[in-house]
Design a protein around this motif. Structure first.
Motif, PDB file in Angstrom:
ATOM      1  N   ALA A  75    -111.372  -3.127  27.178  1.00  0.00           N
ATOM      2  CA  ALA A  75    -111.796  -4.471  27.518  1.00  0.00           C
ATOM      3  C   ALA A  75    -113.155  -4.404  28.187  1.00  0.00           C
ATOM      4  O   ALA A  75    -113.420  -3.543  29.011  1.00  0.00           O
ATOM      5  N   GLY A  76    -114.017  -5.327  27.829  1.00  0.00           N
ATOM      6  CA  GLY A  76    -115.377  -5.296  28.344  1.00  0.00           C
ATOM      7  C   GLY A  76    -115.491  -5.936  29.710  1.00  0.00           C
ATOM      8  O   GLY A  76    -114.801  -5.561  30.642  1.00  0.00           O
ATOM      9  N   LYS A  77    -116.376  -6.889  29.810  1.00  0.00           N
ATOM     10  CA  LYS A  77    -116.609  -7.572  31.088  1.00  0.00           C
ATOM     11  C   LYS A  77    -115.532  -8.631  31.304  1.00  0.00           C
ATOM     12  O   LYS A  77    -115.068  -9.237  30.358  1.00  0.00           O
ATOM     13  N   GLN A 128    -110.773 -14.250  34.648  1.00  0.00           N
ATOM     14  CA  GLN A 128    -110.527 -12.960  35.293  1.00  0.00           C
ATOM     15  C   GLN A 128    -111.417 -12.793  36.521  1.00  0.00           C
ATOM     16  O   GLN A 128    -110.957 -12.362  37.580  1.00  0.00           O
ATOM     17  N   THR A 155     -98.592 -13.976  29.392  1.00  0.00           N
ATOM     18  CA  THR A 155     -98.743 -12.752  28.601  1.00  0.00           C
ATOM     19  C   THR A 155    -100.052 -12.844  27.806  1.00  0.00           C
ATOM     20  O   THR A 155    -100.335 -13.856  27.184  1.00  0.00           O
ATOM     21  N   GLY A 156    -100.825 -11.775  27.876  1.00  0.00           N
ATOM     22  CA  GLY A 156    -102.084 -11.760  27.136  1.00  0.00           C
ATOM     23  C   GLY A 156    -103.239 -12.397  27.892  1.00  0.00           C
ATOM     24  O   GLY A 156    -104.318 -12.590  27.341  1.00  0.00           O
ATOM     25  N   SER A 157    -103.054 -12.699  29.169  1.00  0.00           N
ATOM     26  CA  SER A 157    -104.155 -13.319  29.921  1.00  0.00           C
ATOM     27  C   SER A 157    -105.168 -12.275  30.391  1.00  0.00           C
ATOM     28  O   SER A 157    -106.259 -12.621  30.823  1.00  0.00           O
ATOM     29  N   GLY A 158    -104.780 -10.997  30.319  1.00  0.00           N
ATOM     30  CA  GLY A 158    -105.738  -9.952  30.684  1.00  0.00           C
ATOM     31  C   GLY A 158    -105.639  -9.517  32.137  1.00  0.00           C
ATOM     32  O   GLY A 158    -106.651  -9.309  32.800  1.00  0.00           O
ATOM     33  N   LYS A 159    -104.427  -9.335  32.608  1.00  0.00           N
ATOM     34  CA  LYS A 159    -104.236  -8.910  34.001  1.00  0.00           C
ATOM     35  C   LYS A 159    -104.739  -7.482  34.228  1.00  0.00           C
ATOM     36  O   LYS A 159    -105.259  -7.164  35.291  1.00  0.00           O
ATOM     37  N   THR A 160    -104.610  -6.642  33.193  1.00  0.00           N
ATOM     38  CA  THR A 160    -104.989  -5.241  33.368  1.00  0.00           C
ATOM     39  C   THR A 160    -106.448  -5.096  33.775  1.00  0.00           C
ATOM     40  O   THR A 160    -106.782  -4.294  34.644  1.00  0.00           O
ATOM     41  N   LEU A 161    -107.311  -5.885  33.147  1.00  0.00           N
ATOM     42  CA  LEU A 161    -108.735  -5.778  33.486  1.00  0.00           C
ATOM     43  C   LEU A 161    -108.975  -6.214  34.935  1.00  0.00           C
ATOM     44  O   LEU A 161    -109.821  -5.646  35.631  1.00  0.00           O
ATOM     45  N   ARG A 178    -105.398   2.953  28.599  1.00  0.00           N
ATOM     46  CA  ARG A 178    -106.410   1.993  29.022  1.00  0.00           C
ATOM     47  C   ARG A 178    -107.024   2.404  30.360  1.00  0.00           C
ATOM     48  O   ARG A 178    -108.216   2.247  30.590  1.00  0.00           O
ATOM     49  N   TYR A 198    -106.327 -14.379  27.026  1.00  0.00           N
ATOM     50  CA  TYR A 198    -107.690 -13.898  26.825  1.00  0.00           C
ATOM     51  C   TYR A 198    -108.179 -14.329  25.446  1.00  0.00           C
ATOM     52  O   TYR A 198    -107.461 -14.209  24.458  1.00  0.00           O
ATOM     53  N   ARG A 228     -99.886 -11.902  19.059  1.00  0.00           N
ATOM     54  CA  ARG A 228    -100.819 -11.322  20.012  1.00  0.00           C
ATOM     55  C   ARG A 228    -102.175 -11.054  19.373  1.00  0.00           C
ATOM     56  O   ARG A 228    -103.153 -10.817  20.041  1.00  0.00           O
TER      57      ARG A 228
HETATM   58  P1  ADP Z   1    -101.544  -9.069  30.145  1.00  0.00           P
HETATM   59  O1  ADP Z   1    -101.240  -7.754  30.806  1.00  0.00           O
HETATM   60  O2  ADP Z   1    -102.006 -10.118  31.093  1.00  0.00           O
HETATM   61  O3  ADP Z   1    -100.444  -9.545  29.249  1.00  0.00           O
HETATM   62  P2  ADP Z   1    -103.630  -7.573  28.855  1.00  0.00           P
HETATM   63  O4  ADP Z   1    -104.272  -7.083  30.079  1.00  0.00           O
HETATM   64  O5  ADP Z   1    -102.762  -6.627  28.097  1.00  0.00           O
HETATM   65  O6  ADP Z   1    -102.801  -8.884  29.181  1.00  0.00           O
HETATM   66  O7  ADP Z   1    -104.750  -8.175  27.898  1.00  0.00           O
HETATM   67  C1  ADP Z   1    -104.432  -8.731  26.647  1.00  0.00           C
HETATM   68  C2  ADP Z   1    -105.437  -8.301  25.595  1.00  0.00           C
HETATM   69  O8  ADP Z   1    -106.715  -8.887  25.828  1.00  0.00           O
HETATM   70  C3  ADP Z   1    -105.644  -6.809  25.559  1.00  0.00           C
HETATM   71  O9  ADP Z   1    -105.697  -6.378  24.223  1.00  0.00           O
HETATM   72  C4  ADP Z   1    -106.985  -6.620  26.255  1.00  0.00           C
HETATM   73  O10 ADP Z   1    -107.656  -5.473  25.801  1.00  0.00           O
HETATM   74  C5  ADP Z   1    -107.728  -7.883  25.898  1.00  0.00           C
HETATM   75  N1  ADP Z   1    -108.688  -8.279  26.933  1.00  0.00           N
HETATM   76  C6  ADP Z   1    -108.372  -8.789  28.139  1.00  0.00           C
HETATM   77  N2  ADP Z   1    -109.482  -9.074  28.853  1.00  0.00           N
HETATM   78  C7  ADP Z   1    -110.533  -8.723  28.084  1.00  0.00           C
HETATM   79  C8  ADP Z   1    -111.974  -8.786  28.260  1.00  0.00           C
HETATM   80  N3  ADP Z   1    -112.516  -9.280  29.370  1.00  0.00           N
HETATM   81  N4  ADP Z   1    -112.741  -8.343  27.247  1.00  0.00           N
HETATM   82  C9  ADP Z   1    -112.184  -7.871  26.113  1.00  0.00           C
HETATM   83  N5  ADP Z   1    -110.861  -7.794  25.880  1.00  0.00           N
HETATM   84  C10 ADP Z   1    -110.034  -8.220  26.848  1.00  0.00           C
END
Ligand code: ADP
Ligand code: ZN
Ligand code: ZN
Length: 742
Positions: free
Chosen positions: A205-207, A212, A236-242, A274, A391, A599
């Motif tokens: 995931a980029g910026k 986020q 789900t899929g909101s990008g919590k990991t980043l 990741r 995301y 997804r």
């Molecule tokens: P969650 O854990 O909230 O369900 P994820 O962190 O798995 O969501 O993110 C969902 C998808 O979106 C992943 O494939 C991730 O790589 C992508 N993603 C999230 N944020 C970004 C970002 N800022 N730039 C590019 N890809 C992103």
């Protein structure tokens, strides 16, 4: 004035942690000594001075006083990781009820020798020509062991360690010599041998996007102010990991370390990678497939500062980092964060405590936070951050609720509703993938009507009754009993009984209905071996099957971009669990399952099959509406007096003699009634447990309900003493469990 004595442990990496020594506390030091304090003590005959750690302080001497030595000094500068972890253990002992030794063994990195549990493999490196040469050479020098080993390796190039050491009787020295000569390689078996190598080239995931970044900024602000634990509620899929990674980066740049908790079931290669891709070799992983010594090695690396990020399940929480800055808890709602063995700690609460002791931060995330965590946000104990958009604005899947009662009325007796069958057909045509998820959680002998879905419940506790083989239906909270029924009290149908439908049966059905589809099944049976779980998931992710059938383990951890349909079969099965949290578990499982659909680029759909289409857990899961779910669930908890609206302490008892156990539990009840003092403390039971007999041990429980946790902790301590001094309890095993913290 009475004297004070301290139990001191001198070697905390010793396997037998219970080796403690008692010392006198000189009057001038009494105020400075508490569990965890590092002290200087005289030790042994030569009166060496060494460092020890105080485990507990008391007023009773265990030796004659004149023979007891005194603590020399308190080590003031040394707030070492050991002192912090011992203080944490003391808190766990008090909060969850265990001995200090049990708590210490949970918390401290005990050195374990890999005795008898060799996990090495010996692999041949030399090519055939070189082997010939070597054999020749060995024969000349009469190296019998080397000849034996080389011949064995020529027949089978990779040999398990025990075969080499026990059967072939090859010593470690011989192995090392041959390894140095490049003949062979000693491999340690570990699934995460090199988590970083494959990650190169993969995009991460980029910026952060706007949503986020807003959460990252908000949490940093909280850190500078109150520093409460932060909960990210993000779909789900909101990008919590980043978001986690941005925060981690910040903490690492201050020279501190980070623990990332991920439930074992979601601890997949895909997830770990990741983190590795971004942080490289600063990352290490522990998991339950590693041997104790492999885990101990990683813990030691953390202590020495060789790594600064520890990823793992519950137990990774105790990584002995010298300067811990942040604990991340992903999928905060997962039940595996609660330990099943004494001390029955909850990783979330214990993380909050550890962070408090070490001035670190806690950040947790979930699409479906536990009711407890949301309640903590409501009271202001935690800070809440929300991420409501996926995301890239990917659409949330659309949901169809299939009422199985109607299906039956229309003559459909199949496991699949008409709608689900139709949708599967469409996906197969379009070459998209399907996940069928059988919710079996909490399945424990409850009785339901196949015609109308009615479930037999306790009139007092609103949890499902369990069929016992004595022909009765029993409530495991209050002990209420009623005879087994032969007709449904709601619709009169004779088809009332235990529910049985396994993944195997579904597989057969699906194969019959869709003979051309390639079907994979994942459940306890197909994942017995070490890596089969990963293998099934990756081959499905690689498109090697059209339909994946499985239990709850398939709805976690993996991204399947080509899955556009998720079917939740028997969605309400978990509503019938013998547990007041049944509604919460059902909501969580369904929301996570629905979240698996669509997804990738293509829009997703989910079909939920249920007998209770009107139930709020099903309705709100279908709408992905956490807020409404939480409100309704809290109404229910308040109405019934269940946590977190009240506090609940379970006292679990087990014993070989049923009559004796019953009597012991009855004594506990009476004692509690005597000491409770306050009418607001309710005592429930004793009643048999959901599984009333395991390994020939009968199991019963008493529940205590009170408005405040401190009241329960106080009662528990008195009860512990009562149990300790009464011989009658010696033959029963007792465990305390604060049920709020599951
Ligand atoms: P969650 O854990 O909230 O369900 P994820 O962190 O798995 O969501 O993110 C969902 C998808 O979106 C992943 O494939 C991730 O790589 C992508 N993603 C999230 N944020 C970004 C970002 N800022 N730039 C590019 N890809 C992103
Ligand atoms: Zn019925
Ligand atoms: Zn009951």
């Amino acid at each position: 004035m009475s004297s004070v004595y301290a139990d001191v442990i001198v070697d905390i990496t010793n396997e037998k942690l219970d080796r403690t020594f008692q010392y006198k506390v000189p009057p001038e030091l009494t105020g400075e000594i508490s569990p965890g304090t590092a002290v200087q003590i005289p030790f042994g005959n030569g009166n060496r001075t060494i460092t020890g750690y105080v485990l507990s302080v008391g007023n009773e001497p265990k030796y004659p006083q004149d023979r007891m030595k005194a603590i020399l000094a308190v080590q003031k500068d040394a707030a070492t990781v050991e002192t912090k972890l011992i203080a944490l253990a003391a808190w766990m002992r008090h909060t969850y009820g265990s001995t200090m030794i049990q708590a210490l063994k949970t918390v401290l990195p005990v050195k374990v020798k890999a005795r008898g549990k060799e996990t090495r493999e010996i692999a041949l490196l030399a090519d055939p020509a070189r082997c010939e040469e070597l054999l020749e050479n060995y024969r000349k020098k009469n190296y019998k062991a080397r000849i034996r080993l080389l011949n064995a390796l020529l027949a089978q190039p990779v040999l398990p360690g025990p075969v080499v050491s026990k059967k072939l009787k090859i010593t470690a020295d011989t192995l090392h010599v041959m390894e140095e000569q490049g003949v062979l390689e000693i491999r340690r078996t570990s699934t995460w041998r090199n988590p970083v190598s494959d990650a190169a080239g993969r995009t991460t995931a980029g910026k952060p996007n706007e949503q986020q970044q807003a959460v990252v900024d908000g949490i940093r602000k909280e850190w500078e102010g109150q520093n409460r634990p932060c909960l990210i509620r993000g779909v789900t899929g909101s990008g919590k990991t980043l978001v986690y990674m941005e925060l981690m980066e910040r903490v690492l740049s201050e020279g501190k370390q980070v623990i990332v908790l991920i439930p074992e079931i979601a601890l997949t290669y895909q997830n770990v990678e990741r983190f590795c891709a971004r942080f490289g070799t600063r990352v290490t992983v522990v998991n339950s497939r590693m041997t104790p010594s492999e885990r101990a090695d990683q813990m030691e690396r953390a202590r020495r500062g060789e790594v600064s990020i520890m990823i793992g399940p519950r137990s990774a929480l105790f990584a002995p980092f010298p300067d811990l800055g942040l604990i991340v808890i992903d999928e905060e709602h997962e039940t595996s964060y609660k330990s099943e063995v004494t001390p029955r700690y909850h990783a979330r609460e214990t993380a909050v405590r550890r962070a408090g002791l070490e001035h670190a931060h806690v950040v947790m995330g979930s699409a479906t936070p536990s009711v407890d965590a949301s309640y903590a946000c409501e009271t202001g104990a935690y800070a809440l951050f929300r991420m409501d958009a996926r995301y890239g604005n990917a659409a949330l899947p659309s949901v169809w609720i299939a009422d199985m009662r109607e299906e039956l009325q229309m003559g459909n007796r199949s496991i699949l509703s008409g709608k689900l069958r139709e949708e599967i057909e469409k996906r197969l045509e379009k070459k998209e993938q399907v996940v069928l998820f059988l919710n079996r959680r909490g399945y424990a002998g409850f009785v339901s009507c196949r015609a109308c879905g009615h479930v037999m419940k306790c009139p007092h506790c609103d949890v499902s009754l369990t069929a016992h083989n004595n022909g009765k239906l029993v409530c495991h909270y209050c002990g209420y009993e009623t005879p087994q029924v032969h007709a449904c009290p709601s619709c009169g149908s004779p088809y009332i009984g235990g529910f049985r439908a396994g993944t195997q049966q579904i597989e057969q059905n699906v194969k019959k209905l869709f003979p051309k589809a390639r079907v994979l099944r994942m459940d306890g049976d197909t994942t017995k071996t070490k890596n089969s779980y990963e293998e099934i998931l990756s081959s499905f992710a690689a498109g090697k099957a059209d339909i994946l059938i499985g239990t709850q383990m398939i709805v976690k951890g993996h991204d399947f971009p080509n899955v556009t349909l998720v079917g939740a079969l028997a969605a309400d099965l978990s509503l019938n669990a013998v547990d007041y949290r049944a509604g919460e578990r059902t909501f969580q499982l369904l929301t996570q399952a629905v979240g698996r659909a669509g997804r990738g680029e293509k829009p997703g759909m989910a079909v939920i099959q249920t007998y209770h289409p009107e139930h709020y857990s099903i309705q709100t899961a279908a709408e992905q509406d956490y807020g409404t779910f939480y409100e309704k669930e809290m109404d229910y908890r308040r109405l019934m007096g269940y946590p977190p609206a009240a506090e609940l302490l379970a006292i679990h008892g087990a014993g070989e003699d049923e009559a004796h156990l019953t009597q012991a539990m009855e004594y506990i009840r009476r004692y509690l009634i005597r000491i409770r003092g306050n009418r607001e403390v309710q005592i429930i039971g004793p009643a048999s447990e959901a599984v009333s007999k395991i390994n020939d041990l009968y199991r019963m429980a008493v529940y205590v309900r009170a408005p405040q946790e401190e009241v329960l902790a106080g009662l528990r301590e008195k009860l512990e003493r009562y149990i300790e001094i009464n011989k009658g309890f010696r033959t029963v095993y007792l465990q305390f469990d604060f049920s709020r913290k599951y």
